[in-house]
Motif scaffolding. Structure first.
Motif: not given
Lengths: 382, 131
Positions: A139, A141-142, A145-146, A149, A193-197, A201, B63-69, B71, B81, B83
């Motif tokens: 989505v 925000f990810t 986040a990428l 990164s 409050e981590p959301i992504s990477g 929030r 690029a790489v991240v960890t998704v914490h939230r 929907h 996830v 790239v």
């Protein structure tokens, strides 16, 4: 190069108004839009009958929102048009209103941004029939986040340095009575409050509701209505671009901004180093770093350290997001781009109070929207 | 009896190793993923000039991240996830299985399957795994 008709036919911002950006409520969009418009009329010291044309930037209200709202100021029968350009809808309302004045067809125009979430159709690209394998796992925000990164890997930037963008903008928002988030936050709070990477929030903008309005005028309009020209702010250039095809490794988001900014600076005969105030599309903290560099305000990889040094604070070389930006001011979609121009007008007039960037002469408003589109306005003290 | 089906049959071929289906323009050789059903963004040719092109889902993490939230209940958080810079050119985003993926790590596509639904269909998705 496209001709800049604003050079020969100057357009000025002569009135600004807001309804505070806020969480989604039961309040009608009609009252939101009317509040901002009435405030802008009062600021310009003119009456509604003087407005010759109105453009409403909105992405979520649905069809036909303008007249049901603005006719409550008096059903004068003027042309009203809705403008939709995703997150840049308000910026595009300002853009077409500027062209309306510069073309000579009208002397006084309203550009209004108003929105509230209505559970409508949402983004058209998702319904274009071009599927992907991500199954909704990635989505917005990810996506950002990428990008964070990638940026941090490339420049050796630390997550707390990216979070410092939000620290600065929440602090600015705390002094803005129109902001949705008006609370000074510690870096520790911002990084919780981590959301992504690395995004948390408080490093993601709130999408609520609100309204912003600007009144634009020609020289003839200013003279005709006896508007105080000393408080007017000139729009030097207004440029819109959409995403092209970029070289591998060239980030789409930054490349689109760089191309739009290049045209805007070229048309306005202004250099990035001239910009005293920047209102930038900081929907996610990383975007401020990416776009400040793409706009040429800062050099690649140096923005985080400039934020730490205070150089991009109010009082620094260039105040970025003195309103609080999308992160604290909020991002109600339609109003956002109009609100940027209104904040810049306040800054260039020298009327921003505790948020005032000293001796602000030239400023830039930048928005992007899914699709992807980018809109840049360069404005200057008159 | 369980029936295995690709969740995105136009995009993912269930062969071993799996292949993903993008597009190539006959006029300008422009490669895309996913395949564009409407026209070529590079030269403007019509969809009649666009052919399918099968990519091997192998490449390196950009690029790489960890998704914490998230929907949706699936995939369950946290998940990673990335790239991915495919060896043949286009960038693709995908879910990475396994621990500690890093920028520059090489990855390959694998098939993961859901539990069979009430009709006995098990849905296949593409994930990536560190090589």
């Amino acid at each position: 190069m496209a001709k800049n008709i604003l050079t020969d036919n100057p357009v000025y911002v002569v009135g600004i108004g807001f309804h505070q950006y806020q969480r989604t409520s039961s309040q009608s969009y009609v009252s939101l839009g009317l509040a901002a418009t009435r405030e802008a009329l009062k600021d310009a010291a003119i009456g509604w009958p003087s407005i010759e044309v109105a453009y409403t930037g909105t992405a979520m209200l649905g069809m036909g929102a303008s007249r049901i709202m603005l006719s409550r100021l008096g059903a004068t029968g003027i042309p009203m048009t809705q403008v939709e350009n995703a997150s840049a809808s308000g910026s595009s309302a300002v853009a077409v209103a500027s062209l309306e004045i510069a073309s000579g067809r009208s002397d006084i125009a309203l550009a209004l941004g108003v929105d509230k979430q209505s559970g409508g159709l949402g983004a058209a690209p998702a319904r274009a029939g071009i599927n992907n394998l991500e199954a909704g796992a990635i989505v917005p925000f990810t996506h950002f986040a990428l990008l964070a990164s990638e940026y941090m890997h490339l420049h050796g930037t630390k997550p707390e340095q990216v979070a410092a963008v939000a620290f600065k903008n929440h602090r600015n928002g705390a002094n803005n009575p129109y902001a949705q988030r008006q609370k000074h936050r510690s870096l520790e709070e911002i990084m919780s409050e981590p959301i992504s990477g690395s995004l948390t929030r408080l490093q993601c903008c709130p999408v609520g509701e609100g309204a912003a309005a600007v009144i634009l005028a020609s020289d003839a309009g200013i003279k005709k209505l006896g508007i105080d020209k000393r408080r007017s702010v000139k729009i030097l250039s207004s440029v819109t671009q959409t995403e092209g095809l970029y070289s591998p490794g060239e980030g789409i988001d930054a490349a689109l901004t760089a191309e739009t900014a290049r045209l805007a600076f070229e048309q306005s005969s202004v250099e990035p180093s001239d910009i005293d105030v920047l209102e930038v599309h900081d929907a996610f903290s990383i975007e401020e770093l990416l776009y400040a560099e793409a706009l040429g305000i800062t050099k690649p990889g140096e923005t985080a350290s400039l934020i730490q040094s205070g150089s991009l604070d109010i009082g620094g070389k260039c105040a970025i997001s003195p309103s609080g930006g999308l992160l604290a001011m909020g991002h109600p979609i339609g109003p956002t781009g109009v609100g940027q121009v209104a904040e810049i007008t306040r800054q260039l007039r020298g009327e921003a109070g505790v948020r005032q960037q000293p001796n602000a002469q030239t400023a830039l408003a930048h928005m992007v929207g899914i699709g992807a589109v980018c809109v840049v306005h360069v404005l200057q003290k008159n | 009896m369980t029936i295995l089906r690709s969740r995105y049959p136009d995009l993912l071929k269930l062969v071993d190793p799996p292949l993903i289906v993008g597009g190539i323009c006959r006029l300008c050789d422009y490669l895309t993923f996913p395949r564009d059903p409407y026209g070529c963004e590079n030269c403007g040719s019509t969809s009649e000039e666009l052919d399918s092109y099968e990519f091997s889902p192998t490449g390196s993490i950009q690029a790489v991240v960890t998704v914490h939230r998230h929907h949706n209940p699936q995939p369950e958080v946290p998940f990673n996830v990335a790239v991915i810079n495919l060896s043949e050119g286009p960038l693709i985003k995908g879910i990475i299985e396994g621990n500690n993926p890093k920028v520059g790590s090489l990855v390959k596509g694998i098939i993961v399957t859901s539990k069979p639904d009430s009709e006995g269909i098990s849905w296949a998705d593409l994930r990536f795994r560190l090589v």
